[in-house]
Design an enzyme around this catalytic site. Structure first.
Site, mmCIF file in Angstrom:
data_model
loop_
_atom_site.group_PDB
_atom_site.id
_atom_site.type_symbol
_atom_site.label_atom_id
_atom_site.label_comp_id
_atom_site.label_asym_id
_atom_site.label_seq_id
_atom_site.Cartn_x
_atom_site.Cartn_y
_atom_site.Cartn_z
ATOM 1 N N ASP A 230 41.795 23.176 82.496
ATOM 2 C CA ASP A 230 40.609 23.722 83.149
ATOM 3 C C ASP A 230 39.368 23.431 82.321
ATOM 4 O OD1 ASP A 230 42.031 24.628 85.337
ATOM 5 O OD2 ASP A 230 42.467 26.564 84.430
ATOM 6 N N LYS B 162 48.428 20.572 84.173
ATOM 7 C CA LYS B 162 47.897 20.758 85.531
ATOM 8 C C LYS B 162 46.471 20.230 85.596
ATOM 9 C CE LYS B 162 46.323 24.834 87.385
ATOM 10 N NZ LYS B 162 45.259 24.854 88.388
ATOM 11 N N ASP C 93 46.941 19.809 91.262
ATOM 12 C CA ASP C 93 46.751 21.003 92.077
ATOM 13 C C ASP C 93 45.479 20.872 92.912
ATOM 14 O OD1 ASP C 93 46.989 23.574 93.060
ATOM 15 O OD2 ASP C 93 46.155 24.526 91.280
ATOM 16 N N LEU C 94 45.570 20.075 93.977
ATOM 17 C CA LEU C 94 44.396 19.895 94.846
ATOM 18 C C LEU C 94 44.557 20.639 96.171
ATOM 19 C CD1 LEU C 94 43.581 16.102 94.196
ATOM 20 C CD2 LEU C 94 42.626 18.112 93.067
ATOM 21 N N LYS C 95 45.674 21.300 96.353
ATOM 22 C CA LYS C 95 45.940 22.153 97.530
ATOM 23 C C LYS C 95 45.542 21.476 98.839
ATOM 24 C CE LYS C 95 45.419 26.452 94.908
ATOM 25 N NZ LYS C 95 44.916 25.906 93.632
ATOM 26 N N PHE C 96 46.254 20.406 99.201
ATOM 27 C CA PHE C 96 45.914 19.686 100.431
ATOM 28 C C PHE C 96 46.121 20.567 101.663
ATOM 29 C CE2 PHE C 96 47.421 15.824 97.880
ATOM 30 C CZ PHE C 96 46.136 15.527 97.468
ATOM 31 N N ASP D 154 45.172 19.698 105.761
ATOM 32 C CA ASP D 154 44.491 18.836 106.730
ATOM 33 C C ASP D 154 45.491 18.478 107.815
ATOM 34 O OD1 ASP D 154 42.629 16.982 107.881
ATOM 35 O OD2 ASP D 154 41.747 16.704 105.902
ATOM 36 N N PRO E 134 48.429 16.425 109.552
ATOM 37 C CA PRO E 134 49.548 15.804 108.830
ATOM 38 C C PRO E 134 49.283 14.366 108.389
ATOM 39 C CG PRO E 134 50.384 17.082 110.674
ATOM 40 C CD PRO E 134 48.891 17.128 110.772
ATOM 41 N N THR F 32 45.747 34.332 95.798
ATOM 42 C CA THR F 32 45.717 35.662 95.169
ATOM 43 C C THR F 32 44.346 36.326 95.316
ATOM 44 O OG1 THR F 32 45.444 34.482 93.094
ATOM 45 C CG2 THR F 32 47.596 35.461 93.493
ATOM 46 N N GLN G 280 42.360 37.650 84.911
ATOM 47 C CA GLN G 280 43.611 37.809 85.659
ATOM 48 C C GLN G 280 43.933 39.298 85.714
ATOM 49 O OE1 GLN G 280 45.020 35.474 87.287
ATOM 50 N NE2 GLN G 280 45.174 33.546 86.162
ATOM 51 N N GLY H 109 46.612 28.649 81.104
ATOM 52 C CA GLY H 109 45.349 28.011 80.746
ATOM 53 C C GLY H 109 44.779 28.590 79.476
ATOM 54 N N ARG H 110 43.907 29.586 79.649
ATOM 55 C CA ARG H 110 43.107 30.106 78.528
ATOM 56 C C ARG H 110 43.885 30.594 77.314
ATOM 57 N NH1 ARG H 110 39.527 33.284 82.700
ATOM 58 N NH2 ARG H 110 41.565 33.129 83.729
HETATM 59 O O1 C5P Z 1 43.478 30.541 82.158
HETATM 60 P P1 C5P Z 1 44.584 31.001 83.029
HETATM 61 O O2 C5P Z 1 45.928 31.063 82.344
HETATM 62 O O3 C5P Z 1 44.262 32.257 83.784
HETATM 63 O O4 C5P Z 1 44.712 29.827 84.112
HETATM 64 C C1 C5P Z 1 45.588 29.902 85.206
HETATM 65 C C2 C5P Z 1 45.500 28.674 86.029
HETATM 66 O O5 C5P Z 1 46.285 28.891 87.209
HETATM 67 C C3 C5P Z 1 44.104 28.311 86.507
HETATM 68 O O6 C5P Z 1 44.054 26.880 86.587
HETATM 69 C C4 C5P Z 1 44.017 28.928 87.885
HETATM 70 O O7 C5P Z 1 43.147 28.229 88.740
HETATM 71 C C5 C5P Z 1 45.458 28.779 88.360
HETATM 72 N N1 C5P Z 1 45.867 29.734 89.391
HETATM 73 C C6 C5P Z 1 45.807 31.114 89.224
HETATM 74 N N2 C5P Z 1 46.198 31.946 90.229
HETATM 75 C C7 C5P Z 1 46.666 31.445 91.368
HETATM 76 C C8 C5P Z 1 46.773 30.074 91.541
HETATM 77 C C9 C5P Z 1 46.351 29.227 90.517
HETATM 78 O O8 C5P Z 1 45.392 31.590 88.175
HETATM 79 N N3 C5P Z 1 47.092 32.274 92.307
#
Ligand code: C5P
Length: 244
Positions: free
Chosen positions: A13, A35, A62-65, A67, A69, A126, A197, A217-218
């Site tokens: 990220d 990712k 992770d581009l979540k298509f 559209d 088919p 979420t 989160q 991520g973080r």
């Molecule tokens: O930094 P962190 O661990 O919160 O990053 C979580 C990653 O997962 C981010 O790239 C976020 O966009 C992704 N994500 C999420 N919750 C979701 C789907 C994807 O946190 N429901």
């Protein structure tokens, strides 16, 4: 419950390729999956995937298509060409769309001589709650029922797995069994900050509850010592489920 390998996927990220490459360099052999999401991809394009692949890493695109088919099939073909290992589509794109993504991944990979990317579906974002489902879509059902309905559509369409909150793991494993690949974001080691989160779970618990991949991520990329944080998380995952 089967104890799985449970592999961490580090979320790149960041907004530029130099920062992404620097993270991959720092983490070295500790992490094998990354990712790439819409922010980095929109900034750097396919070269972001190519650059990380050069390190021999696996890519979760992770581009979540979502559209028609035919268009999603076209995008999946490009993912096969790029050597993407897993990609996301929206489950709400429906059975036909997901089926076309699955078929295209397999058929085109066979034609091109590569591995078919796994097709992973995102169920309910979420950021949605029951009020949003009611106000925006006129859906008067509990969120859990909508999630379950979408997962059964995903499975009928032959997709490999889903993205789910760690809090849904036990329920999903009970209903849908052990074969579905489940990827869980929202994972936080106890020693790390929750950031934004809200519903988080520790890596060891997510493994025990049945997660195959943890998107993190973080806690790693924003850590003062990313390599040490990654090693600590890996150690926690390795030990989980092996205590008895
Ligand atoms: O930094 P962190 O661990 O919160 O990053 C979580 C990653 O997962 C981010 O790239 C976020 O966009 C992704 N994500 C999420 N919750 C979701 C789907 C994807 O946190 N429901």
């Amino acid at each position: 419950m089967k104890i799985r390998k449970c592999t961490p996927i580090v979320a790149l990220d960041v907004t530029d390729l130099d920062s992404a490459v620097s993270i991959v360099n720092i983490l070295g052999g500790s992490i094998s999956w990354y990712k790439i999401g819409s922010v980095l991809f929109t900034k750097e394009g396919p070269s972001a995937v190519e650059a990380i692949k050069k390190f021999g890493k696996n890519i979760f695109l992770d581009l979540k298509f979502y559209d028609i088919p035919n268009t999603v099939a076209g995008a999946v073909k490009q993912c096969v060409r790029l050597g993407v290992d897993m990609l996301t589509v929206h489950a709400s794109g429906g059975k036909n769309m997901i089926e076309r993504a699955v078929e295209t991944s397999k058929e085109y990979a066979e034609k091109e001589g590569g591995n078919p990317p796994k097709i992973i579906a995102v169920t309910v974002l979420t950021s949605f709650d029951e009020n949003d489902l009611k106000d925006d879509f006129g859906l008067n059902a509990p969120l859990e029922d909508i999630t379950k309905k979408l997962v059964s559509v995903v499975m009928q369409a032959g997709a490999d797995g889903i993205v789910a909150s760690p809090n849904e793991l036990k329920m999903l494993r009970k209903i849908f069994g052990e074969d579905l690949t489940i990827i869980t974001p929202g994972v936080r080691p106890v020693w790390s900050q929750k950031s934004d989160q809200k519903r988080v779970m520790a890596p060891a618990q997510a493994k025990k509850d049945g997660s195959d991949f943890l998107v993190i991520g973080r806690p790693i990329i924003a850590s003062t010592n990313p390599k040490k944080s990654a090693e600590k998380i890996l150690d926690e995952i390795r030990k989980a489920g092996n205590e008895q």
